[in-house]
Design an enzyme around this catalytic site. Structure first.
Site, mmCIF file in Angstrom:
data_model
loop_
_atom_site.group_PDB
_atom_site.id
_atom_site.type_symbol
_atom_site.label_atom_id
_atom_site.label_comp_id
_atom_site.label_asym_id
_atom_site.label_seq_id
_atom_site.Cartn_x
_atom_site.Cartn_y
_atom_site.Cartn_z
ATOM 1 N N SER A 103 30.509 39.235 37.500
ATOM 2 C CA SER A 103 30.585 39.794 36.150
ATOM 3 C C SER A 103 30.662 41.306 36.196
ATOM 4 C CB SER A 103 29.370 39.383 35.319
ATOM 5 O OG SER A 103 29.446 39.962 34.026
ATOM 6 N N HIS A 112 25.827 32.995 31.425
ATOM 7 C CA HIS A 112 25.939 34.445 31.209
ATOM 8 C C HIS A 112 27.027 34.730 30.191
ATOM 9 C CE1 HIS A 112 28.205 38.143 32.032
ATOM 10 N NE2 HIS A 112 27.084 38.708 32.424
ATOM 11 N N ASN A 113 28.195 34.109 30.363
ATOM 12 C CA ASN A 113 29.302 34.342 29.442
ATOM 13 C C ASN A 113 29.013 33.788 28.060
ATOM 14 O OD1 ASN A 113 30.487 35.333 31.763
ATOM 15 N ND2 ASN A 113 32.453 34.343 31.393
ATOM 16 N N MET A 123 41.407 41.987 39.503
ATOM 17 C CA MET A 123 40.062 41.730 40.010
ATOM 18 C C MET A 123 40.048 41.638 41.535
ATOM 19 S SD MET A 123 37.666 41.571 37.667
ATOM 20 C CE MET A 123 36.381 40.513 38.358
ATOM 21 N N ARG A 136 34.648 32.365 16.761
ATOM 22 C CA ARG A 136 35.942 32.736 17.339
ATOM 23 C C ARG A 136 37.008 31.718 16.953
ATOM 24 N NH1 ARG A 136 35.353 35.473 23.355
ATOM 25 N NH2 ARG A 136 33.445 36.667 22.949
ATOM 26 N N GLU A 138 26.962 36.224 26.414
ATOM 27 C CA GLU A 138 27.867 37.329 26.058
ATOM 28 C C GLU A 138 28.572 37.039 24.736
ATOM 29 O OE1 GLU A 138 32.129 38.539 27.856
ATOM 30 O OE2 GLU A 138 30.487 38.652 29.305
ATOM 31 N N LYS A 195 26.907 31.851 35.841
ATOM 32 C CA LYS A 195 27.925 32.751 35.294
ATOM 33 C C LYS A 195 28.441 32.209 33.962
ATOM 34 C CE LYS A 195 31.000 36.101 35.220
ATOM 35 N NZ LYS A 195 32.068 35.682 34.315
ATOM 36 N N ARG A 231 16.906 6.148 11.364
ATOM 37 C CA ARG A 231 17.565 5.504 12.494
ATOM 38 C C ARG A 231 16.970 4.116 12.753
ATOM 39 N NH1 ARG A 231 16.989 7.476 17.331
ATOM 40 N NH2 ARG A 231 19.070 6.920 18.091
ATOM 41 N N VAL A 245 41.941 33.936 42.352
ATOM 42 C CA VAL A 245 43.097 33.501 41.572
ATOM 43 C C VAL A 245 42.590 32.826 40.306
ATOM 44 C CG1 VAL A 245 44.525 33.224 43.642
ATOM 45 C CG2 VAL A 245 43.260 31.255 42.744
ATOM 46 N N ALA A 305 41.359 30.245 37.625
ATOM 47 C CA ALA A 305 40.581 29.016 37.758
ATOM 48 C C ALA A 305 41.459 27.807 37.468
ATOM 49 C CB ALA A 305 39.389 29.048 36.810
ATOM 50 N N LEU A 360 45.570 39.120 44.775
ATOM 51 C CA LEU A 360 45.371 40.561 44.569
ATOM 52 C C LEU A 360 45.792 41.010 43.179
ATOM 53 C CD1 LEU A 360 46.554 41.826 48.090
ATOM 54 C CD2 LEU A 360 44.215 41.358 47.302
#
Length: 479
Positions: A131, A188-189, A16, A290, A192, A185, A449, A77, A79, A13
């Site tokens: 998300s 998706h991130n 999220m 980043r 993002e 997901k 090559r 909880v 990951a 709890l």
């Protein structure tokens, strides 16, 4: 514990988990709630008990006992090891046919492993991407559940009810077996990451090229949000740039340290793309940007030492420059999404998931961080052709990107000429030019090559695989 049996349970709890439990209760579901520390459970019931029916518990056994069969448990909880620890504590208390939902940001190989292990015990394991952050969890996120269709028959109606809705349609659908939900997901991130990097580069170009204040750049973003670029990320960018730091009176963005962090999903996306052989250059550049921003020692060593030889800015037509940046941003965003959907298609084929890319675009239209107006256009593209090999080749996107191509080239050239880093803009344009090229220098790479490693090559004028005896008589032989 209350006498009522709950229809669904949430363990974990934090922000999220608490908000997801409240979302469920607000929609009329009786929700069993549990947390490792009893204080969070008590606080949730005390503060939000009026929103619906909560069935609190002080132990995992009590939590499971409060659930109606077949039991459905949502794990919220961190990951990794924490998720495994909860599963190990929970599963001995469950029975065949019960459903365990991991709604955290798990790495999809972990989900594949867990799904197989629980399936062997007769349990359904549903790795589910969620998300929208804490606001989405409370008011309606985009939800990407994997697992079996049998589990979705029970779980799906609940998730569809609490998800965001656009045009009356839920932003939730069954993605595919085992790790498919968490994979989508993850991508998706990754998209993002690219989206945010591109927005950052557009912001930087407007500030450096025009000398505008953050607030004035924010006004440009606000106007863009009324057109094709309408999206959640553009909207919040305008809001952030308009904000003033109350302590210093400076633009808020100017007092924030320029070091961006990441939780791993962008890195996972790039690593998996390399495994699949799918170029996701926009996502990769955003991830590396980043990492570079956090390279404090390297940046300090370079600052004031590395020469720039950059031309000073002298923009003659501000309005035209702003529109060029807008067009370049839109085109680069299309590339990022196109690459992300290519990765989904490749993984779906590799792992036998049968993912519907049009459905993914549809459920991303609301609730999630990358929700955007042009996702309607992506949905339409895959509706026209579910097997579309390249999103950029859809007639709509061919048209809009083509219209902005001149602006895109001008912006990338200006960034290079004036020494402003725009790696995502530049790599997206390079990808566009590479994917449309009649021939690539890969022909030379393959010849090299074969020269140093006898890796063979194919020819354009006849079938077969060949090797040239480079150290001998240079005769070609079929192998």
């Amino acid at each position: 514990m209350a006498d009522a049996l709950a229809q669904i349970g949430v363990t974990g709890l934090g922000t999220m988990g608490r908000n997801l439990a409240r979302n469920l209760a607000r929609h009329g579901y009786a929700v069993a709630v549990h947390n490792r520390s009893q204080a969070r459970t008590d606080a949730l019931v005390a503060q939000f008990g009026h929103e619906g029916t909560f069935v609190p518990s002080g132990s995992m056994a009590e939590f499971v006992a409060g659930l109606a069969r077949p039991r459905t448990v949502v794990i919220m909880v961190n990951a990794g090891p924490a998720t495994d620890a909860v599963i190990e504590e929970l599963t001995p208390l469950l029975e065949a046919g019960d459903i365990v939902v991991d709604a955290g940001n798990a790495h999809f190989p972990d989900t594949v492993r867990r799904e197989a292990a629980l399936r062997a015990q007769g349990l359904h394991f549903v790795g589910t991407g969620v998300s929208g952050g804490e606001e989405g969890a409370l008011n309606g996120p985009s939800i990407m559940p994997g697992g079996t269709r049998e589990a979705y028959a029970t779980l799906g109606p609940i998730l569809e009810t609490i998800s965001a809705h656009v045009d009356g349609e839920p932003c939730c659908t069954h993605v595919g077996p085992d790790g498919a939900g968490h994979f989508v997901k993850m991508v998706h991130n990754g998209i993002e990451y690219a989206d945010m990097q591109l927005i950052g580069e557009a912001y930087d170009l407007l500030r450096q090229g025009l000398g505008w204040s953050a607030a004035r750049v924010g006004e440009a973003f606000a106007s863009w949000n009324e057109g094709d670029l309408e999206s959640y990320l553009i909207e919040i960018t305008a809001d952030v740039l308009a904000h003033t730091d109350p302590e210093t009176g400076r633009a808020f963005v100017d007092v924030v340290a320029d070091r961006a962090e990441q939780k791993g999903t962008g890195r996972w996306t790039v690593q998996n793309a390399l495994d699949l052989g799918v170029p996701v250059t926009g996502i990769a550049e955003a991830t590396f940007a980043r990492a570079l921003s956090g390279g404090v020692a390297q940046r300090q060593a370079a600052r004031g030492v590395l020469p720039a030889h950059a031309e000073p800015w002298a923009v003659a037509d501000e309005a035209a420059f702003v529109d060029d940046v807008r067009a370049a941003l839109y085109a680069s965003k299309v590339v990022a999404y196109s690459q992300g959907f290519d990765q989904i298609a490749a993984a779906s084929s590799q792992y036998g998931w049968g993912i519907d890319r049009g459905a993914m675009a549809r459920i991303w239209r609301g609730g999630c961080i990358i929700r955007a107006k042009f996702l309607d256009r992506i949905t339409e593209a895959y509706t026209r052709d579910p097997d579309l090999p390249l999103l950029l080749a859809d007639p709509y996107f061919t048209g809009v990107v083509g219209e902005g191509l001149g602006a895109w080239r001008r912006v990338v050239a200006a960034a290079a000429t004036h020494g402003v880093p725009a790696p995502a803009f530049a790599s997206s344009l390079a990808y566009y030019d590479a994917v449309r090229a009649d021939r690539l220098p890969a022909a030379l790479t393959q010849a090299q090559r074969d020269y140093f490693g006898a890796h063979t090559y194919q020819r354009v004028d006849k079938a077969g695989t060949f090797h040239t005896d480079w150290s001998g008589d240079r005769r070609e032989g079929e192998v």
